[in-house]
Design an enzyme around this catalytic site. Sequence first.
Site, mmCIF file in Angstrom:
data_model
loop_
_atom_site.group_PDB
_atom_site.id
_atom_site.type_symbol
_atom_site.label_atom_id
_atom_site.label_comp_id
_atom_site.label_asym_id
_atom_site.label_seq_id
_atom_site.Cartn_x
_atom_site.Cartn_y
_atom_site.Cartn_z
ATOM 1 N N GLU B 48 0.856 -1.194 0.000
ATOM 2 C CA GLU B 48 0.000 0.000 0.000
ATOM 3 C C GLU B 48 0.898 1.252 0.000
ATOM 4 O O GLU B 48 1.962 1.248 0.626
ATOM 5 C CB GLU B 48 -0.829 -0.015 1.291
ATOM 6 N N LYS B 123 -9.533 2.124 -1.453
ATOM 7 C CA LYS B 123 -9.705 1.573 -0.102
ATOM 8 C C LYS B 123 -11.011 2.022 0.540
ATOM 9 O O LYS B 123 -11.276 3.220 0.658
ATOM 10 C CB LYS B 123 -8.522 2.012 0.757
ATOM 11 N N CYS B 168 -4.724 -2.852 3.131
ATOM 12 C CA CYS B 168 -4.390 -2.688 4.554
ATOM 13 C C CYS B 168 -5.549 -3.027 5.490
ATOM 14 O O CYS B 168 -5.910 -4.188 5.625
ATOM 15 C CB CYS B 168 -3.867 -1.277 4.790
#
Lengths: 307, 307
Positions: B48, B123, B168
């Site tokens: 990431e 995300k 993540c």
Amino acid sequence: MTDRRYVLAVAQMGPIARSDSRAAVVARQIELLREAHARGAAFVVFPELALTTFFPRWILGEDERQSFYETEMPNADTAPLFAEAARLGVGFYLGYAEIEAGHFFNTAIVVDRAGKIILKYRKVHLPGTAEPIPGRTLHHLEKRYFEPGNLGFPVARTDYGIAGALICNDRRWPEAYRMLSLQGAEVGFIGYNTPDDHTGDFDFDNLTSFHNQLSLQAGAYQNSMWLGAAAKCGNEEGSRMIGDSMIVAPSGQIAAQALTTGDEVITARIDLDMASLYRRTIFDFARHREPEQYHLITTRKGPVVEV
Amino acid sequence: MTDRRYVLAVAQMGPIARSDSRAAVVARQIELLREAHARGAAFVVFPELALTTFFPRWILGEDERQSFYETEMPNADTAPLFAEAARLGVGFYLGYAEIEAGHFFNTAIVVDRAGKIILKYRKVHLPGTAEPIPGRTLHHLEKRYFEPGNLGFPVARTDYGIAGALICNDRRWPEAYRMLSLQGAEVGFIGYNTPDDHTGDFDFDNLTSFHNQLSLQAGAYQNSMWLGAAAKCGNEEGSRMIGDSMIVAPSGQIAAQALTTGDEVITARIDLDMASLYRRTIFDFARHREPEQYHLITTRKGPVVEV
């Protein structure tokens, strides 16, 4: 009045024979209950289908099949367990097969310290098949002998925290824990019967115990819940069933675990407020979940490939 | 044309300094890419925000903040990575900060072996806070610097299987994996930056590495997916970030894991058909899921206690 700290016990049980009477099983449970109480426990988790052998492993004649379901709870056979628990002031979770108005369920109840049933749950995730798989002597016919639960995933405010009940295969499904935690559940009680040898092509991986532990640890951590999980285990009528009963903290850590595959009590002092450390930060659902992004979870049953 | 068996690589990266140029970072990535290719890899997972330091740890002036986002992809700095990957015939996943029409996202792309972007994900689960928490020198301000992703959880049919991307914190949320598996995803690529020391009262448990591993193993197992997860790690500008990059099988087993907190390539030969062993049995969603029982997952954001 919830105690924020108390001793939780899990009463793992070894095999129950096809011919064992309910009275004999309940006598074993009373022994486990007394040991748990002597070790300070306020609540005891018994296994799934804890009053009988795991009968979905066989194709049964109608009379024998009917003999494995309870028509009322408590009843003459289980009254001594309810009475002794109330006398000791200990609550408990108990799994059993239930018949109600011609419908059959894999059921668990939560009983408070006064002996009153305060929660009933009927297993939603039924594993196995409705028809026997040719070539096997031991089957997993839960889809034959039970209907999926029709009570949702209820929670109750108890002396042991806001509590929910799950049963066996439910513990592999993150949706089940999530339904409890979205209602504020702080602790979940789970009974299970998990063979490691009866499904042939499924048990290719020798990982049955690992998968039990992984599912429980992830469910506890991702939902900031305590979990108490009780196995019925050992060699039951030729089926080898895993033990590995455990108490898991909201951190995902194993606070206590069974070391045998027989009747065994494990305990841990649990602190319900430990969950708040997680719920205020990484798992503050109200800040971090994005439900509008999860639509397929409730609109789609199996995978659909569209690419 | 999907290869059912291929070598997957995860390219873990050590720290990136606040002052490092994109060109210097891309040069490191090209070295990792070449090593992965030399070890037989068909695809490489980078972390990431793999082009810059993890800048959400600071309150930044507007000019510096803007400097961390990419306005197009590929661009002059990343073109050499795309070119080298295409020359070697290796696909990759890459995370970076993205600005589009004044909106800011924490983004990851999947690039095929010809250098073409075939999947973009933004995300969804942004951790941390929008405002700094008083008393801390290092923050976690993803909610300040990014908007939640607006592309859903897309999957693509790739040379590496039906693939999805997560980023993540997504890996802690079972809903994220489920959205992928309900679209048939066979493999998920995940980059992360996970400090173990910057949130004070959150890191009370010293379990950051355990929680990373638990979440990845459960996500892989419960969704019968392969996962490749790449950390940016080590001491980055005073923030200690965990490594523990890993490749996890549909069994939940760790097939490979990083042993350092610096630049490191790990590989595993993956077999996409391993998933079918699980999908035909315990995780045959079409037989076993009960979506009508999961309604709160999509209708409720945070817990509501009604008992």
